[in-house]
Write an enzyme that holds these catalytic residues in place. Structure first.
Site, mmCIF file in Angstrom:
data_model
loop_
_atom_site.group_PDB
_atom_site.id
_atom_site.type_symbol
_atom_site.label_atom_id
_atom_site.label_comp_id
_atom_site.label_asym_id
_atom_site.label_seq_id
_atom_site.Cartn_x
_atom_site.Cartn_y
_atom_site.Cartn_z
ATOM 1 N N ARG A 218 6.079 -4.241 10.842
ATOM 2 C CA ARG A 218 6.658 -3.413 9.778
ATOM 3 C C ARG A 218 8.072 -2.975 10.132
ATOM 4 O O ARG A 218 8.941 -2.902 9.261
ATOM 5 C CB ARG A 218 5.744 -2.218 9.515
ATOM 6 C CG ARG A 218 4.452 -2.613 8.805
ATOM 7 C CD ARG A 218 3.430 -1.503 8.854
ATOM 8 N NE ARG A 218 2.396 -1.643 7.839
ATOM 9 C CZ ARG A 218 1.429 -0.752 7.647
ATOM 10 N NH1 ARG A 218 1.360 0.333 8.403
ATOM 11 N NH2 ARG A 218 0.521 -0.935 6.702
ATOM 12 N N ASN B 152 5.781 -3.081 3.264
ATOM 13 C CA ASN B 152 5.590 -3.140 4.722
ATOM 14 C C ASN B 152 4.711 -4.301 5.201
ATOM 15 O O ASN B 152 4.072 -4.230 6.256
ATOM 16 C CB ASN B 152 5.088 -1.788 5.251
ATOM 17 C CG ASN B 152 3.816 -1.340 4.571
ATOM 18 O OD1 ASN B 152 3.203 -2.093 3.821
ATOM 19 N ND2 ASN B 152 3.416 -0.103 4.822
ATOM 20 N N LYS C 4 0.498 -8.895 2.534
ATOM 21 C CA LYS C 4 0.844 -8.393 1.198
ATOM 22 C C LYS C 4 1.841 -9.338 0.510
ATOM 23 O O LYS C 4 2.433 -10.215 1.163
ATOM 24 C CB LYS C 4 1.412 -6.978 1.341
ATOM 25 C CG LYS C 4 0.420 -5.950 1.910
ATOM 26 C CD LYS C 4 1.067 -4.563 1.945
ATOM 27 C CE LYS C 4 0.170 -3.505 2.537
ATOM 28 N NZ LYS C 4 0.799 -2.150 2.483
ATOM 29 N N HIS D 63 -1.358 -5.059 5.607
ATOM 30 C CA HIS D 63 -2.356 -3.984 5.651
ATOM 31 C C HIS D 63 -3.285 -4.258 6.815
ATOM 32 O O HIS D 63 -3.648 -5.416 7.060
ATOM 33 C CB HIS D 63 -3.204 -3.941 4.369
ATOM 34 C CG HIS D 63 -4.440 -3.098 4.544
ATOM 35 N ND1 HIS D 63 -4.422 -1.728 4.412
ATOM 36 C CD2 HIS D 63 -5.713 -3.411 4.922
ATOM 37 C CE1 HIS D 63 -5.632 -1.245 4.690
ATOM 38 N NE2 HIS D 63 -6.432 -2.252 4.998
HETATM 39 N N1 UDP Z 1 2.651 3.812 0.522
HETATM 40 C C1 UDP Z 1 3.895 4.041 -0.045
HETATM 41 N N2 UDP Z 1 4.400 5.322 -0.030
HETATM 42 C C2 UDP Z 1 3.721 6.366 0.540
HETATM 43 C C3 UDP Z 1 2.456 6.109 1.123
HETATM 44 C C4 UDP Z 1 1.941 4.833 1.103
HETATM 45 O O1 UDP Z 1 4.525 3.128 -0.559
HETATM 46 O O2 UDP Z 1 4.239 7.493 0.538
HETATM 47 C C5 UDP Z 1 2.093 2.439 0.516
HETATM 48 C C6 UDP Z 1 2.467 1.630 1.752
HETATM 49 O O3 UDP Z 1 2.674 0.279 1.355
HETATM 50 C C7 UDP Z 1 1.220 1.772 2.607
HETATM 51 C C8 UDP Z 1 0.102 1.825 1.564
HETATM 52 O O4 UDP Z 1 0.670 2.529 0.459
HETATM 53 O O5 UDP Z 1 1.046 0.696 3.525
HETATM 54 C C9 UDP Z 1 -1.167 2.499 2.018
HETATM 55 O O6 UDP Z 1 -0.887 3.774 2.544
HETATM 56 P P1 UDP Z 1 -1.587 4.331 3.854
HETATM 57 O O7 UDP Z 1 -1.178 5.760 3.981
HETATM 58 O O8 UDP Z 1 -3.042 4.006 3.821
HETATM 59 O O9 UDP Z 1 -0.837 3.534 5.039
HETATM 60 P P2 UDP Z 1 -1.280 2.298 5.953
HETATM 61 O O10 UDP Z 1 -2.731 2.468 6.286
HETATM 62 O O11 UDP Z 1 -1.010 1.048 5.172
HETATM 63 O O12 UDP Z 1 -0.394 2.394 7.162
HETATM 64 MG MG MG Z 2 -4.373 3.019 5.189
#
Ligand code: UDP
Ligand code: MG
Length: 171
Positions: free
Chosen positions: A112, A126, A12, A129
């Protein structure tokens, strides 16, 4: 040979801002997977909405888009680096090295946990992805890569003719 899996990995914009690219790729090499696709992408609104379709209706989506597109860091950082990795348990292996979504809850030895933080408006910056399952990976890889941008045919393809040129697209 053990069951092969694919996963989409995205470094990212904060990874690029913090100059962590080499570091993160070294960490990922511990998974013993193979890179079969790689490119630098300027993330459009359309791509961000497809990729985070499960979050589009959340109140924080605008802030998430500002982060994921890199717009909050300025024009030099409006980019991500996307990879397709292949190998046994690819999704699980990368997710374990990446760590939990919330960097404050992530194990500090994960990517992360080590490098993430929460920025304005509670956006979880974080670093990385990675696909959460082979099913998500297939959809995500098809959103990000054309068949000819990956060195193996990993999903069925079809031929389409565009402006008299034959091209390969995902089925
Ligand atoms: N995210 C955020 N706040 C939240 C949930 C998600 O900023 O409350 C962002 C975070 O960068 C995260 C991305 O949105 O990595 C995608 O969310 P997901 O729940 O799919 O998490 P991931 O699969 O990346 O662990
Ligand atoms: Mg996700």
């Amino acid at each position: 040979m053990a069951q092969q899996e694919y996963t989409l990995v995205i470094l990212k914009p904060d990874c690029i801002v913090k100059s962590l690219t080499g570091n993160i790729l070294t960490r990922l090499s511990e998974a013993h997977l193979r890179i079969i696709g790689c490119k630098v992408v300027k993330v459009s609104r359309e791509l961000a909405e497809k990729h985070y379709s499960h979050l589009v209706n959340k109140p924080f989506f605008e802030d998430l888009y500002g982060y994921f597109s890199g717009k909050i860091y300025g024009a030099d950082y409006e980019r991500v680096i996307a990879f397709v990795y292949k190998g046994e348990d690819a999704c699980g292996r990368v997710r374990r090295i990446a760590g939990a979504t919330n960097p404050f809850e992530a194990d500090p030895t994960t990517i992360r946990g080590a490098y993430g933080r929460i920025i304005q408006n509670n956006v979880m910056e974080n670093v990385i992805h990675s696909s959460d399952s082979p099913e998500s990976a297939e959809q995500e890889i098809k959103n990000w890569f054309l068949p000819d941008e990956i060195v193996e045919d990993i999903y069925p393809v079809r031929s389409v003719v565009e402006n008299a040129v034959e091209r390969r697209r995902w089925v």
